[in-house]
Design an enzyme around this catalytic site. Structure first.
Site, short mmCIF file in Angstrom:
data_model
loop_
_atom_site.label_atom_id
_atom_site.label_comp_id
_atom_site.label_asym_id
_atom_site.label_seq_id
_atom_site.Cartn_x
_atom_site.Cartn_y
_atom_site.Cartn_z
N HIS A 98 0.84 -1.21 0.00
CA HIS A 98 0.00 0.00 0.00
C HIS A 98 0.86 1.25 0.00
O HIS A 98 1.98 1.25 0.52
CB HIS A 98 -0.93 0.03 1.22
CG HIS A 98 -0.22 -0.13 2.52
ND1 HIS A 98 0.24 -1.35 2.99
CD2 HIS A 98 0.14 0.77 3.47
CE1 HIS A 98 0.82 -1.19 4.15
NE2 HIS A 98 0.79 0.09 4.47
N HIS A 100 0.81 5.16 1.45
CA HIS A 100 0.15 6.10 2.34
C HIS A 100 0.09 7.46 1.63
O HIS A 100 1.09 7.88 1.05
CB HIS A 100 0.98 6.34 3.61
CG HIS A 100 1.08 5.17 4.53
ND1 HIS A 100 0.40 5.11 5.72
CD2 HIS A 100 1.80 4.02 4.46
CE1 HIS A 100 0.70 3.97 6.34
NE2 HIS A 100 1.55 3.29 5.59
P1 AMP Z 1 2.21 0.23 7.45
O1 AMP Z 1 2.59 0.38 8.91
O2 AMP Z 1 2.96 1.09 6.50
O3 AMP Z 1 2.19 -1.23 7.07
O4 AMP Z 1 0.72 0.79 7.37
C1 AMP Z 1 -0.39 0.07 7.79
C2 AMP Z 1 -1.44 1.07 8.13
O5 AMP Z 1 -2.69 0.40 8.11
C3 AMP Z 1 -1.31 1.71 9.51
O6 AMP Z 1 -1.15 3.11 9.39
C4 AMP Z 1 -2.61 1.33 10.22
O7 AMP Z 1 -3.13 2.37 11.01
C5 AMP Z 1 -3.53 1.00 9.06
N1 AMP Z 1 -4.58 0.04 9.33
C6 AMP Z 1 -4.46 -1.14 9.99
N2 AMP Z 1 -5.66 -1.77 10.02
C7 AMP Z 1 -6.54 -0.96 9.36
C8 AMP Z 1 -7.94 -1.03 9.07
N3 AMP Z 1 -8.67 -2.07 9.47
N4 AMP Z 1 -8.51 -0.02 8.38
C9 AMP Z 1 -7.77 1.05 7.99
N5 AMP Z 1 -6.45 1.17 8.23
C10 AMP Z 1 -5.85 0.20 8.92
#
Ligand code: AMP
Ligand code: ZN
Length: 143
Positions: A98, A100
């Site tokens: 993903h 951000h």
């Molecule tokens: P990363 O740490 O770059 O892998 O980003 C993962 C992101 O996903 C984090 O910023 C979390 O807050 C977000 N996240 C985790 N679970 C969910 C969810 N169910 N819905 C929306 N965002 C999420």
């Protein structure tokens, strides 16, 4: 293995979806750095940036540009970050690729940034090392 983003793609978990097409889905991060913080997620499961096929990556980057414009405008941000964390050491917590999109405001960066300084000659050493790997693999890069 259970993957929260696959669950969102499959409609098994809820998300605040802001855009979707055949290849990707974009929804709000539940723990935003700033309001409007958005995740752009491939519908297919790839562990990280390095394993996304080239064509799909092109598509997701173009879509991310479009979505970032909408996010920035919507929250009237001064700027934004587009980042991808890869690996635990880089802060990756969900192992499904993903981007951000993080809206930023001028007040966000009122602290003194900490930079590293290269030792004398060190910058060239790092560049040489990266260049040697680039030249070794450039034939398989088809961009
Ligand atoms: P990363 O740490 O770059 O892998 O980003 C993962 C992101 O996903 C984090 O910023 C979390 O807050 C977000 N996240 C985790 N679970 C969910 C969810 N169910 N819905 C929306 N965002 C999420
Ligand atoms: Zn997944």
């Amino acid at each position: 293995m259970e993957c929260i983003f696959c669950n969102i793609v499959e409609g098994k978990s809820e998300a605040e979806v802001i855009f979707e097409d055949d290849n990707l889905i974009a929804f709000l991060d539940i723990q935003p750095i700033n309001y409007g913080h958005t995740l752009v997620v491939t519908k297919k499961h790839y562990d990280n940036f390095l394993t996304v096929p080239s064509e799909e990556l092109t598509h997701i980057i173009n879509a991310t540009q479009f979505i970032a414009g909408a996010v920035k405008r919507s929250v009237n941000a001064d700027g934004f970050n587009v980042i991808t964390n890869n690996g635990n050491s880089a802060g990756q917590t969900v192992y499904h690729f993903h981007f951000h999109i993080i809206p930023r405001f001028n007040a966000d960066f009122n602290f003194k940034p900490r930079f590293k300084n290269y030792a004398t000659g060190g910058m060239k050493e790092y560049a040489d090392s990266i260049r040697s790997i680039v030249s070794k693999y450039k034939d398989i890069y088809n961009g």
